[in-house]
Design a protein around this motif. Sequence first.
Motif, PDB file in Angstrom:
ATOM      1  N   UNK A 327     -13.787   7.600   5.705  1.00  0.00           N
ATOM      2  CA  UNK A 327     -13.735   6.280   5.090  1.00  0.00           C
ATOM      3  C   UNK A 327     -12.672   5.437   5.772  1.00  0.00           C
ATOM      4  N   UNK A 385      -0.702  -2.829  11.136  1.00  0.00           N
ATOM      5  CA  UNK A 385      -0.991  -2.100   9.902  1.00  0.00           C
ATOM      6  C   UNK A 385       0.098  -2.264   8.862  1.00  0.00           C
ATOM      7  N   UNK A 386       0.481  -3.503   8.628  1.00  0.00           N
ATOM      8  CA  UNK A 386       1.429  -3.730   7.549  1.00  0.00           C
ATOM      9  C   UNK A 386       0.682  -3.606   6.225  1.00  0.00           C
ATOM     10  N   UNK A 387       1.255  -2.928   5.250  1.00  0.00           N
ATOM     11  CA  UNK A 387       0.559  -2.829   3.967  1.00  0.00           C
ATOM     12  C   UNK A 387       0.278  -4.220   3.407  1.00  0.00           C
ATOM     13  N   UNK A 388      -0.855  -4.327   2.777  1.00  0.00           N
ATOM     14  CA  UNK A 388      -1.283  -5.628   2.296  1.00  0.00           C
ATOM     15  C   UNK A 388      -2.253  -6.281   3.253  1.00  0.00           C
ATOM     16  N   UNK A 392      -3.633  -1.619   7.297  1.00  0.00           N
ATOM     17  CA  UNK A 392      -2.964  -0.534   6.600  1.00  0.00           C
ATOM     18  C   UNK A 392      -3.956   0.377   5.898  1.00  0.00           C
ATOM     19  N   UNK A 393      -4.914  -0.232   5.241  1.00  0.00           N
ATOM     20  CA  UNK A 393      -5.861   0.560   4.454  1.00  0.00           C
ATOM     21  C   UNK A 393      -6.505   1.620   5.337  1.00  0.00           C
ATOM     22  N   UNK A 396      -3.920   4.188   6.737  1.00  0.00           N
ATOM     23  CA  UNK A 396      -3.434   5.080   5.684  1.00  0.00           C
ATOM     24  C   UNK A 396      -4.463   6.156   5.376  1.00  0.00           C
ATOM     25  N   UNK A 397      -5.692   5.712   5.175  1.00  0.00           N
ATOM     26  CA  UNK A 397      -6.720   6.694   4.827  1.00  0.00           C
ATOM     27  C   UNK A 397      -6.939   7.676   5.971  1.00  0.00           C
ATOM     28  N   UNK A 399      -4.827   8.621   8.292  1.00  0.00           N
ATOM     29  CA  UNK A 399      -3.712   9.553   8.420  1.00  0.00           C
ATOM     30  C   UNK A 399      -3.682  10.531   7.257  1.00  0.00           C
ATOM     31  N   UNK A 466      -7.171  -6.045   2.989  1.00  0.00           N
ATOM     32  CA  UNK A 466      -5.895  -5.388   2.760  1.00  0.00           C
ATOM     33  C   UNK A 466      -5.598  -5.230   1.290  1.00  0.00           C
ATOM     34  N   UNK A 467      -5.953  -6.250   0.514  1.00  0.00           N
ATOM     35  CA  UNK A 467      -5.584  -6.210  -0.896  1.00  0.00           C
ATOM     36  C   UNK A 467      -6.688  -5.660  -1.766  1.00  0.00           C
ATOM     37  N   UNK A 468      -7.916  -5.804  -1.331  1.00  0.00           N
ATOM     38  CA  UNK A 468      -8.988  -5.322  -2.186  1.00  0.00           C
ATOM     39  C   UNK A 468     -10.122  -4.768  -1.330  1.00  0.00           C
ATOM     40  N   UNK A 469      -9.913  -3.587  -0.782  1.00  0.00           N
ATOM     41  CA  UNK A 469     -10.935  -3.017   0.106  1.00  0.00           C
ATOM     42  C   UNK A 469     -12.076  -2.346  -0.653  1.00  0.00           C
ATOM     43  N   UNK A 473     -15.252  -0.003   0.606  1.00  0.00           N
ATOM     44  CA  UNK A 473     -15.158   1.437   0.413  1.00  0.00           C
ATOM     45  C   UNK A 473     -16.248   1.940  -0.513  1.00  0.00           C
TER      46      UNK A 473
END
Lengths: 514, 492, 631, 100, 171
Positions: A327, A385-388, A392-393, A396-397, A399, A466-469, A473
């Motif tokens: 994902x 890949x800054x969060x937000x 990043x999403x 993060x997933x 990793x 970033x805020x609402x993936x 998903x």
Amino acid sequence: MLSALIFLPLAGAACVLLLPREREEAIRWVGLASSGLTLLLGAALFAAFDPSFGGMQFTESAAWLPALGVGYSVGIDGISLLLVLLTVVIFPIALVGSWGSITQGVKAFTAAVLALECAVLGTFLSLDLILFYVFWEAVLIPMAFLIALWGGPNRRYAAIKFFLYTMAASVLMLVAIVSVHIVAAAQLGERTFALERLADVSLPPASQWWIFAAFAVAFAVKVPVWPLHTWLPDAHTEAPTAGSVVLAAILLKMGTYGFVRFAPVLTPDALVAAAPLIAGLAIVGIVYGAAVSWAQTDLKRLIAFSSVSHLGFVMLGIASLNLQGMQGGLIQMVSHGISTGALFLVVGVLYDRTHSRQISDYGGVAALMPRFAVVFTIVLLSSAALPGTNGFVGEFLVLLGAFRVSAWWGALGVLGVVGSAAYLLWAYQQVMHGPPRAKHPERLVDLSRRELLVFAPLVAAIFLIGLYPRPLLDRSEAAVGVTLARLQRPSVAAACTPPQAGLGLTALPKRCQP
Amino acid sequence: MRAPGGLPPITTPPVEIGLILPEVIVLATALVVLVADLWVGPRRRGWLVGLSLAGLAWAAWAALSASPGVGFSGMYVRDALTCAGDLLALGATALGLLVAPGYLKRHGLDRGEYYFLVMIAGTGAMLMAASRDLLMLFLSIETLSIPLYVLAAFRRGFARSQEAGMKYFLLSTFASAFLLYGIALLYGTTGTTRMPELGARLAELPWSASGSAGAALVTIGVGFKAALVPFHAWAPDVYDGAPIPSVAFMAVIAKVGAFLALVRIFPLTLGSTAGEWTLALGVVASMTMVVGNLAALLQSSYKRMLAYSSIAHAGYLLVGVATGTAQATSAVLTYLAVYVAMGTGAFAVAVAVEREGDEADRIEDYAGLAARAPLLAAATALFMVSLAGLPPTGGFVAKFGVFAAAVEGGGPGGLALALLGVLTSVISVYYYLRVVYVIYSVGEGDPPQGVRILPCRMLGVALAVAIAAVIQVGVLPATVTSFSGRVVELFR
Amino acid sequence: MGLAPYMLLWPLAGWLICGLAGGRLAGRAAGMVASSAVGASFLTALLLLLGHIGTAPAQGAAGGLDPAPGLLVPLFSWLGAGDLWVEASLLVDPLSLVMALVVTGVGFLIHVYSIGYMAEDPNRSRYFAYLNLFIFSMLVLVMAGNLLVLFVGWEMVGLCSYLLIGFWFARPAAASAGRKAFVVNRIGDAAFLLGLFAIFTALGTLDIPAVREGAGGLPDGLRTAIALLLFAGATGKSAQIPLHVWLPDAMEGPTPVSALIHAATMVTAGVFLIARLDTLFLGSPVALTVIATVGALTAFYAATVALRQDDLKRVLAYSTISQLGYMFVAMGAMAAAVGIFHLVTHAFFKALLFLAAGSVMHAMHEVIDVRRLGGLGRQLRWTAGGFIVGALALAGVPPFAGFFSKDLVLEAAFALGLSSGNYVPYALGLLTAFVTAVYITRAVSLTFCGTPADPGAHPHESPPLMLWPMAVLALLSVAGGLLGAHLAGEPLLRFLESLAAAGAQADAPHPPASLLIGISVAVALLGVATGWRLHRGRREPALGVLGTFLEQRWYVDAAYEGLLLRPGRAAARWLAGTFDLGVIDGAVNGTGRIVAALGGQARRLQTGYARHYALGLLIGGVILMGYWILR
Amino acid sequence: MVPASAYLFLSALLFTLGVIGVLIRRNALIIFMSIELMLNSVNLAFVTFARQHGSIEGQVVVFFVLVVAAVEVVVGLALVVEIFRWRETVNIDDVDLLRG
Amino acid sequence: MEWGVFLIAAVVAIGGGVGVITSARPVHSALSLLAVLLSLAVTYLLLIAQFVAMLQVIIYAGAIVVLFLFVIMLLHARSGEPLHQKLPRQQPLALVFGGAFLAALLFGGLGAARPFAAPPEEFGTAQQVGAALFVEFLLPFELASVILLVGIVAAVVLASREAPGRRKEGR
């Protein structure tokens, strides 16, 4: 509906070709209109898509080359949906983004871009291996055209390298496809290249290996997986902005998409066995791409190598073969499409003004172009890949997925997170900060309204994802689940009939025994 | 009636005209054109082409409607392969006719004999496909070849054209002698020259050196026509020196005839002893693909590049022959159909371009063509893409069919051939796309000096037909493949 | 949902207004908008606190200030994949409320100060936008109910720090400093991220309450590993050895930024993180030892470096690093509440010191080198007063706030020594306290006493808009100690009692409190006296090699530059040039060249002589026949 | 009686002589004659095999070979004459404009 | 007797063959060719192929060789071969591979040899050949006529003097 989606851009290209070449405005608007319509169609598709069903939806099929069992068959699932969405969003942007920079051969340019869109959509939607291959190769032609005709000074070399390199890798895939088909003909008793039928075929382990290798090399070059990446910097550097955008945003995803779409279905055992190797190469790519980016002097080359690094994350996610990893890989594909596409547009903005891609030719641009600086910053952070932000999403997933397989994968992959910040901010500082260094500061005017409009949807997507993936998903989860479930299938290799038995339909004896 | 010597009368059998009607029609048309040429004024030679095309169309209709059968004491067979051969040869001949007039007029070569020779060569190719007897095959090859020598040397007074004719003639007769000796040995081994009987007797014999030697010599003779390495060396020079319309025609018609003959000989006649020749043909095919593509890589002459490319394509075709299954044979026919269109088309483009009153044969002469003649440029690009075997053109379908058949029916050797085939195709992409690049490159220096574009209506028609065929096969291949699939019945 | 989300919404709105309206906000408008946003946020936090205390008796068993358990406020489900389900949520509990109050409170004061400080800057609306974004991000960090949300805040404050340090990006030093801060932070963040993965892999959740709950059940090794990873993250954000190098450079940013971000709030995030996940850390003695040791070493190292820095802000920066070390010592000594207490008081006095330093810069036209200052006490009375109050608090002189908190930290360190036998943190802490007093006295002396170094300068006291915040902070620096003083009933510590660390402390053997207080006071006074003796009249005693060593910050930066950065850069260049272009791409192009060479050879076969061709035909024929016959 | 192998030996020898003639001679006319030599040796083989099999086919073939040989000589000589007219050479090695 | 005739014919034929390929002057080659053709006619007689032998003498010896001689006369002046060899390695290679070829040919050809049976009645007569030509070989016969026609047209095209635009060209 899917056929309409695929061929709408081609129809647009045909319309463009019918227009006289002097009417550039009309050509541009027709081009935009057809890709815009495609976008609307894609959006409708996204809305109508049933997220709970992991199989193919909106399938269409027809006989195409019945003698060989080749069919025209298309369909969409959660995995392709995301990439189709990315495609239909990026293309209008790429078109509008090049209105300012492409002034020669507008007609051919627009037609080539639209033809490219058709081929790309076809690649993502094909369910027949030969159809897939046809679209896959068809992508090369308009892309090579874009590089060779509207590219930079070294465009010819870059175009030929791009074409030959990727084609050399993918022709082996064609042979592998035929081999799969032959085993399938023996096992199923019918000639078919349809993916859903081939899913029932168990390839014997030995041939699984080389078939997987053939597919993998084709896809890996496209991704590009280290060390098969060297065509990418040249192609990116020399391509015109729209070409770079499409190349980075979409074409590279064809490779990763291929891994997700075909390897688990056709060669599950080999994929599972090769996963550590893929992950290893992916990690090398992540770190290597970051390190080499850091040493670049050419902005586009830098971004190209950053793509090597970022696509390494996608491959790492795929290689983890778990839900989070896959994902994440998917989201990372979309994210990379958006942020790297935007980065190339950013470079395009600079290039349009000063005709230089050299980092050293810039400096202090932020002071002259404040709006541009904001856009650049956002895009850059998304890429880092800054969060937000969207980046990043995905990372993060990916990793997380990798970490769950092996802490080492996670630990090494995380190095890329540090690296990307290092080289991106370094480049940003060289270009945007410090005292103004450009030779012609008066040329560095801030973003025009058109350019802002080009960036607006990308920036919106950066934050939205970033805020609402969840919307993305949710739609892909079922399909990824189905894909992963194939890997759990018990290996039936042992029960398999050897490939020699009863191939083909003819009664002629076998030839060329070694 | 009894002759004075007391010899019994010779009763000639009824001529089975229905079987050979297509050939007869073409031959008759050729003769009519030859004669009519004496009365038609120079301005109205277009009528001759029209007349010829009508004859060819009639012949095509006859080929489609003729019923199959064997005739002329087993010398001639009309079956699916014959029908396919007729249509391919007629198509190639029609294109060959259409390509020529503008060029001939410009160079003062506009003579009815040209069309006559083209149609005779076409007849030869048709007969090669229909020959059921080795002697018949030899005569058909000569019927094809002798007009081609003349067509190659048709530009009288031009050293390069003469040289082309000379080299072609010399090497061709040399190869013919080998072919004949091969026929003699096969005849000596089996006592017959009828192919099916010959094949059956060879299969009965445990092993015979003479049969093997004969088959090898026949391969040399036919392989020469098909321009297979190492019997290919004439092709680049001849294609380079001969007038372009002749090349456009001969490159294609020779392949049609030779490969139909090869199919007739190998899978159909010697099918039961396939183990003896698959490896040999496979090696020849490999060499042909490799040498053809490599030598084409660095050519600066458009014609010469295409000449080597035609050698390379012979290699791909031979992969299909070497595989020898029904599927492979069908793929060969599809390939030939596509090659007729794209091969003729690629050469035909050069007919429309000239530099300083002569053929524009340097690739640079085509620089910036896109700006001056967009349609012509697009056509060239399409042919190049198709020759390179890229989708969505007919070239892809053709190559795919051959390679798929090789992988499927050829075992490990077939797989190796297919791999080599696809890899050499990648090499070929380089030189084909170089042309496309040159054509479309914008703003790189001035357009070449003295290059003129000379459109011609008939050439336009030929190009349009070729384009349509290449796209048609690429996008909707079933139309052609199902037709060539009919050869499966030959293998039952 | 309650009030909690609004606390975040105010600065978010402020950011959007300042950011989008941009240059259209004339004069002080941007500052006013931003300040009021933060003010509103502070009031919301205050209301929340009152509400929290108010509801406490209903829920808690004991009366009074007993805290209620945390309240998880879900906002929206952020992302999910398989068994991963991340809910964006806020956690309202004593710790988060205390932090939120500090952030918004100090933040508000500094916003107000900034209106005056940045009055002349053309880009002030951008400045205030960043500042509001920072407050928002910091609130996300402290209020997060989920570790991933916390991480979002964690990274975003890093971003704001980057943006604000590089605010004057036309200055290369500022731009570089911002980048350095971001990248060094990223190194820590990477470790943090790995910690998150490990937590999720082990516990299957990232919700903070659930993690706190489940941390106790983890196997020791895994817990230690996770704790160390998270601590590595904390060393980045909180500038501990070895990732401290970015903070001194961060002083390139506007001074209020240094006060807010690089002293009062952001840099304390690492401390906060450990307090947040105290249950995790408590179970791992190894991790605690590491934390205490690193904290103590950092405290000592930074304090010694601060002895010889000429840039006043750098002195304060090293001081900040040093004080953060104290907080980590407290954390390592299982006294989380004490650590937070020191965090709060430090926020007051260090913000004050920075604002005062900013005021000096404002007055002296950006001159901040102490060698070029001096004698400012007369011209800048208010500023000097503020600075001296802050300095006394920092030095730990009673009854200033710093005294109480630092004393408690040392007490906790001593207690650690009692329980584990490891007195190193305490010893170093005490030593540091002495050095601290010395260097801050030096700073005061060089800046405000003696004769001006530049007689031509005519400094003017800052406007009231800048002085009032300083006054409030000065007040807090004086009185803030009451929050944790025995005399006042330790309200803060009791409020934070939910922190397991505070509870654990109760089991530990009690150190002899009054003795330790005495030692502390003595050391502080001794330090001040020493400093005054050494630097009286703006003197700077030569320390020889030691002085250079300290000036060069123990050569740590140089070592990083020489051992990591330059070789890394060279390696990258080698990879990009020699290896990538030469080897990998060379292989690709080499293949092409070989094929082309073969093509040339193939052409040479075509000699043009018909007899050669005939010979070739013969040779091929012979081979073919030979094969066919002999097969 | 002379066996078939003797005739075939002669035939093969003559054919090879023809082949070598084509390869080593530079005069186009002599090359043509060498080719005629090869064709004649083929004829000998055909006639021998006709005798061996007792079938007339082999002899009939000779007729066709003759026809073809005649036509080829005509065409070939026409080419030689044409080339000689323009280049004044019958040396086949001088016909080497086309190469590469 | 038969052997004697055959050997004489064979020796003459081989000698003639060597003469064809070694004579310095084309005329000598042509005469050598004539010798080969005539001696082959003799072997045809030995092989009971009277009609073929007749054709050989009339058409080959009579027509084709005369054509050669005619052209040799036409081009007589500079038709000799220069001493300078452009292709030095051609000759040895030709001999080596010619020898190999001969070996292969003998190995293959002699394998087909079988003892002669008694020939059928009227074998090789003009009557029999003619009958085969017009019955069994009707189609090839017609085709041969086409080839002859092509030969005529070819000669006309190649030899006609009206060729326009004549000029030398080269690189």
